[in-house]
Motif scaffolding. Structure first.
Motif, PDB file in Angstrom:
ATOM      1  N   LEU A  90       0.816  -1.217   0.000  1.00  0.00           N
ATOM      2  CA  LEU A  90       0.000   0.000   0.000  1.00  0.00           C
ATOM      3  C   LEU A  90       0.849   1.265   0.000  1.00  0.00           C
ATOM      4  N   VAL A  91       1.954   1.256   0.749  1.00  0.00           N
ATOM      5  CA  VAL A  91       2.840   2.426   0.788  1.00  0.00           C
ATOM      6  C   VAL A  91       3.454   2.674  -0.592  1.00  0.00           C
ATOM      7  N   VAL A  92       3.909   1.630  -1.237  1.00  0.00           N
ATOM      8  CA  VAL A  92       4.553   1.791  -2.551  1.00  0.00           C
ATOM      9  C   VAL A  92       3.559   2.313  -3.585  1.00  0.00           C
ATOM     10  N   ILE A  93       2.345   1.765  -3.605  1.00  0.00           N
ATOM     11  CA  ILE A  93       1.337   2.268  -4.544  1.00  0.00           C
ATOM     12  C   ILE A  93       1.029   3.726  -4.240  1.00  0.00           C
ATOM     13  N   GLY A  94       0.778   4.037  -2.966  1.00  0.00           N
ATOM     14  CA  GLY A  94       0.413   5.395  -2.577  1.00  0.00           C
ATOM     15  C   GLY A  94       1.477   6.420  -2.893  1.00  0.00           C
ATOM     16  N   VAL A  95       2.719   6.126  -2.542  1.00  0.00           N
ATOM     17  CA  VAL A  95       3.811   7.077  -2.781  1.00  0.00           C
ATOM     18  C   VAL A  95       4.079   7.222  -4.272  1.00  0.00           C
ATOM     19  N   THR A  96       4.126   6.106  -4.989  1.00  0.00           N
ATOM     20  CA  THR A  96       4.402   6.161  -6.425  1.00  0.00           C
ATOM     21  C   THR A  96       3.343   6.968  -7.166  1.00  0.00           C
ATOM     22  N   MET A  97       2.084   6.704  -6.873  1.00  0.00           N
ATOM     23  CA  MET A  97       1.011   7.413  -7.562  1.00  0.00           C
ATOM     24  C   MET A  97       0.950   8.882  -7.156  1.00  0.00           C
ATOM     25  N   THR A  98       1.269   9.188  -5.902  1.00  0.00           N
ATOM     26  CA  THR A  98       1.312  10.590  -5.478  1.00  0.00           C
ATOM     27  C   THR A  98       2.405  11.335  -6.232  1.00  0.00           C
ATOM     28  N   ILE A  99       3.564  10.724  -6.368  1.00  0.00           N
ATOM     29  CA  ILE A  99       4.672  11.352  -7.102  1.00  0.00           C
ATOM     30  C   ILE A  99       4.305  11.524  -8.577  1.00  0.00           C
ATOM     31  N   ILE A 100       3.766  10.476  -9.195  1.00  0.00           N
ATOM     32  CA  ILE A 100       3.403  10.541 -10.619  1.00  0.00           C
ATOM     33  C   ILE A 100       2.363  11.627 -10.859  1.00  0.00           C
ATOM     34  N   GLN A 101       1.334  11.671 -10.019  1.00  0.00           N
ATOM     35  CA  GLN A 101       0.284  12.671 -10.222  1.00  0.00           C
ATOM     36  C   GLN A 101       0.779  14.080  -9.928  1.00  0.00           C
ATOM     37  N   THR A 102       1.691  14.229  -8.967  1.00  0.00           N
ATOM     38  CA  THR A 102       2.250  15.542  -8.683  1.00  0.00           C
ATOM     39  C   THR A 102       3.101  16.038  -9.845  1.00  0.00           C
ATOM     40  N   ILE A 103       3.896  15.155 -10.408  1.00  0.00           N
ATOM     41  CA  ILE A 103       4.720  15.536 -11.556  1.00  0.00           C
ATOM     42  C   ILE A 103       3.844  15.854 -12.763  1.00  0.00           C
ATOM     43  N   GLY A 104       2.760  15.080 -12.936  1.00  0.00           N
ATOM     44  CA  GLY A 104       1.915  15.229 -14.113  1.00  0.00           C
ATOM     45  C   GLY A 104       0.908  16.354 -14.050  1.00  0.00           C
ATOM     46  N   GLU A 105       0.777  17.021 -12.898  1.00  0.00           N
ATOM     47  CA  GLU A 105      -0.206  18.097 -12.792  1.00  0.00           C
ATOM     48  C   GLU A 105       0.182  19.264 -13.706  1.00  0.00           C
ATOM     49  N   THR A 106      -0.804  19.801 -14.383  1.00  0.00           N
ATOM     50  CA  THR A 106      -0.545  20.936 -15.268  1.00  0.00           C
ATOM     51  C   THR A 106      -1.184  22.208 -14.743  1.00  0.00           C
ATOM     52  N   GLU A 107      -1.930  22.092 -13.666  1.00  0.00           N
ATOM     53  CA  GLU A 107      -2.619  23.266 -13.132  1.00  0.00           C
ATOM     54  C   GLU A 107      -1.718  24.051 -12.207  1.00  0.00           C
TER      55      GLU A 107
END
Length: 145
Positions: free
Chosen positions: A128-145
């Protein structure tokens, strides 16, 4: 200057992504559960699941994936960390070193005699930690707003 919106043709990409993401998630669960006897476990299983989620993000827009999955990755990370820490602290109740694992055989209907280990709980926390951290990082990098 006029903005032009290029509509992509995802007739093949989106349906194939659904099937491939499903296969990746099933394989990640296999890696998760087989990690006690063969290479695998919570870390690589979590990375594979996050890879499936990233594939879905590439095929569909972020809002569609967020609406479909409806997961708060920060809470997922916190829950996984709590599970992993509590699993380690459980060893203190039996006066053994931190993160000492134990297992028992339980007779489960339809499955028969099955080994249940506390390491699975720790791996669930890591997963759960790996999924949560990885997806948080990916979505933070991918934000365009």
């Amino acid at each position: 200057m006029k903005k032009t919106h290029v509509k992509t043709n995802d007739v093949i990409f989106q349906p194939v992504t659904k099937v491939v993401a499903f296969i990746i998630i099933i394989y990640s669960l296999h890696l998760f559960f087989s990690g006690h006897y063969t290479p695998g476990g919570g870390f690589i299983g979590g990375l594979m699941t996050a890879a499936a989620f990233v594939l879905l993000l590439l095929a569909f827009d972020v809002k569609t994936v967020e609406k479909t999955l409806n997961v708060d990755y920060i809470k997922m990370t916190a829950t996984g960390l709590l599970i992993a820490v509590l699993t380690g602290l459980g060893s203190f109740f039996y006066n053994v070193p931190f993160l000492t694992q134990t297992f028992s055989y339980v007779d489960i209907p339809l499955l028969g005699k099955t080994a249940l280990a506390t390491a699975v709980l720790f791996d669930l926390g890591v997963y759960l930690v790996v999924i949560g951290v990885t997806m948080t990082i990916i979505q933070t990098i991918g934000e365009t707003e």
